[in-house]
Design an enzyme around this catalytic site. Structure first.
Site, short mmCIF file in Angstrom:
data_model
loop_
_atom_site.label_atom_id
_atom_site.label_comp_id
_atom_site.label_asym_id
_atom_site.label_seq_id
_atom_site.Cartn_x
_atom_site.Cartn_y
_atom_site.Cartn_z
N ASN A 234 0.49 -1.23 0.06
CA ASN A 234 -0.33 0.20 -0.03
C ASN A 234 0.81 1.19 0.11
O ASN A 234 -0.01 2.36 -0.77
CB ASN A 234 -1.08 0.21 1.00
CG ASN A 234 -0.14 -0.51 2.48
OD1 ASN A 234 0.73 -0.86 2.71
ND2 ASN A 234 -0.78 0.69 3.52
N GLU B 198 4.23 -3.88 12.58
CA GLU B 198 3.45 -2.68 12.81
C GLU B 198 2.06 -3.86 12.10
O GLU B 198 2.00 -3.98 10.32
CB GLU B 198 3.70 -1.66 12.05
CG GLU B 198 2.24 -0.63 11.64
CD GLU B 198 1.08 -0.57 10.66
OE1 GLU B 198 0.53 -1.08 10.89
OE2 GLU B 198 1.50 -0.24 9.73
N CYS C 297 -3.06 1.89 6.70
CA CYS C 297 -2.99 1.22 8.85
C CYS C 297 -3.95 1.98 9.26
O CYS C 297 -5.03 1.79 10.16
CB CYS C 297 -2.03 0.79 8.89
SG CYS C 297 -0.81 1.93 8.59
#
Length: 479
Positions: free
Chosen positions: A156, A252, A286
């Protein structure tokens, strides 16, 4: 006609190498083949790790000034070639050309921050004489590199998230092996080109392209890899943690980000920020706004303002200057999100806007009345869908915001400092943005979450700490 991009070779310990087996890279907008990259195998990873062990010695001996020079020169290379980098990001991924330009500029900034933080790899003196009987002792500690860092990045943010791994690793004096997402390897290879052109010594950097099932286990299980820095999904992160053994982990793992709208908020500001936060990068972020909790006194007013903002979003061709939102990374992911929306509706949810899919494109979707047990409420949607919830109070909003197994960032819109401070204290997340959406980040701040959102912190200075260790040195003074 297909657009051809550089990126046919992978970088192993500073050498560009080709392989017969290929991974095809497609534009998710039209499924057009735009390039191929080598499909590495386990033997390639083993070779890369062996060379990285040598590279770790080279990297640790590299002076702070030399590290800074490399990182700053690489940043300048990116800035001089911003259109090429941005076009690569937009073609291989989901971002519009404007979003891609922003990411490119941020990647250059991330490398410059890494250069600046390299000079701050400081220790401090320790007063050993604080302990009775130790008056003849003194000492200090300094930071040293962990050695070989394995970095695994998602699709992403194919350039800046890579920069957030490579910049701090190099600044801290490590060798690093990067495995970018198989869907978006071209941006990472261009960043490797920038670093090699900037004079990074060979053997320090590997950017290896391959499928996770072929090379992932070999990389994460190796005893010669001292640290894994991973950004991706919770399930994959848990698998890595089980397989990694005794080594440092920084992860993450995404989120299910809440935003709270109090009745005293600037509703137009909140609607604008929430719409941007929910649908930038087609929601594949995210930090993307997923759940909006609105106090009942202003629920209808906010809903109307928010839907007006969403209605203005233009979905279309990624390279068009006027496009606000492109496709998801592939049709499979668009179908998944569509199915989650359908499940929510079958459970009583209402689609206020959007919900229609065509190929990898899914309209910006707004839902309400979705029950808490729906998948789209509990899990990370990673797509252009957001839910509105009516709440009676700030306490209820905080309780419901916390009621998921994620905790990366949250936002709250309020004019009351006490409300802001209460949210900052009570929300179980790694960051609280006041009068901004959850989708806010600068590259210098500590970044990471709690619960299923991960371990450790990124953000350049904090990533450098993760990628280095303290060593204490003690002296006994003798005559």
């Amino acid at each position: 006609m297909a657009t051809k991009l550089a990126g046919k070779k992978m970088l192993i310990a500073g050498e560009w190498e080709e392989r017969e087996d290929k991974i095809e890279v497609y534009n998710p907008e039209n499924n057009e083949l735009i390039d191929t990259v080598p499909a590495a195998k386990a033997a390639d990873i083993e070779k890369a790790i062996a060379l990285a062990k040598q590279g770790a010695k080279v990297a640790s001996d590299l002076s702070i000034r030399d590290r800074m020079n490399v990182l700053n020169k690489a940043a300048s290379f990116i800035e001089k070639n911003i259109d090429k980098f941005a076009t690569t990001i937009a073609l291989e991924g989901s971002k519009t050309i404007n979003e891609a330009r922003s990411e490119t500029a941020r990647a250059a900034e991330t490398l410059r921050l890494s250069a600046e933080e390299a000079r701050r790899l400081n220790g401090e003196s320790i007063n050993f004489d604080q302990m009775p009987g130790q008056e003849d002792r003194m000492g200090y500690y300094f930071r040293f590199p962990v050695g070989v860092v394995a970095a695994i990045t998602p699709f992403n943010d194919p350039l800046n998230l890579v920069a957030h791994k490579l910049g701090p690793a190099i600044a801290a004096g490590n060798a690093v092996i990067l495995k970018p997402a198989a869907q978006t390897p071209l941006s990472a290879l261009k960043l490797a080109e920038a670093l090699m052109n900037a004079g990074l010594p060979k053997k320090i950097l590997t950017v290896i392209t391959g499928r996770g099932r072929d090379i992932g286990d070999t990389l994460v299980e190796s005893k010669d890899v001292q640290m894994i820095s991973f950004t991706g999904g919770l399930e994959t992160g848990e698998q890595i943690a089980k397989k990694a053994g005794l080594k440092k982990l920084s992860m993450e793992l995404g989120s299910n980000s809440p935003v709270i709208i109090r009745k005293d908020a600037d509703l137009n500001l909140a609607a604008d920020a929430a719409a941007s936060g929910a649908f930038s990068a087609a929601g594949q972020n995210c930090l993307s706004v997923q759940r909006i909790f609105i106090e009942e006194d202003v629920y209808e007013v906010f809903k109307e303002a928010f839907l007006k903002k969403v209605k203005k979003l233009k979905v279309g061709h990624k390279l068009s200057e006027s496009t606000d939102m492109g496709p998801l990374i592939n049709e499979k992911e668009a179908i998944r999100v569509e199915n989650w929306i359908r499940e929510a509706v079958s459970m009583g949810g209402t689609v206020l806007r959007g919900g229609t899919r065509k190929g990898a494109y899914l309209e910006p979707t707004v839902l309400e009345h979705v029950p808490e047990k729906a998948t789209i409420v509990k899990e990370e949607v990673f797509g252009p869908a957001v839910m509105l919830f009516k709440v009676k109070s700030l306490d209820e909003a905080i309780e419901r915001a916390n009621n998921v197994n994620y905790g990366l960032q949250a936002g709250i819109f309020t004019a009351n400092i006490n409300s802001a401070l209460k949210a900052a204290k009570k929300l179980h997340v790694g960051g609280v943005m006041v009068n901004d959406s959850s989708d806010f980040r600068i590259d210098a701040m500590p970044f990471g979450g709690v619960k299923g959102s991960g371990l450790g912190r990124e953000g350049v200075a904090f990533a450098i700490r993760e990628m280095s260790e303290e060593r204490i040195v003690g002296f006994k003074l003798t005559e």
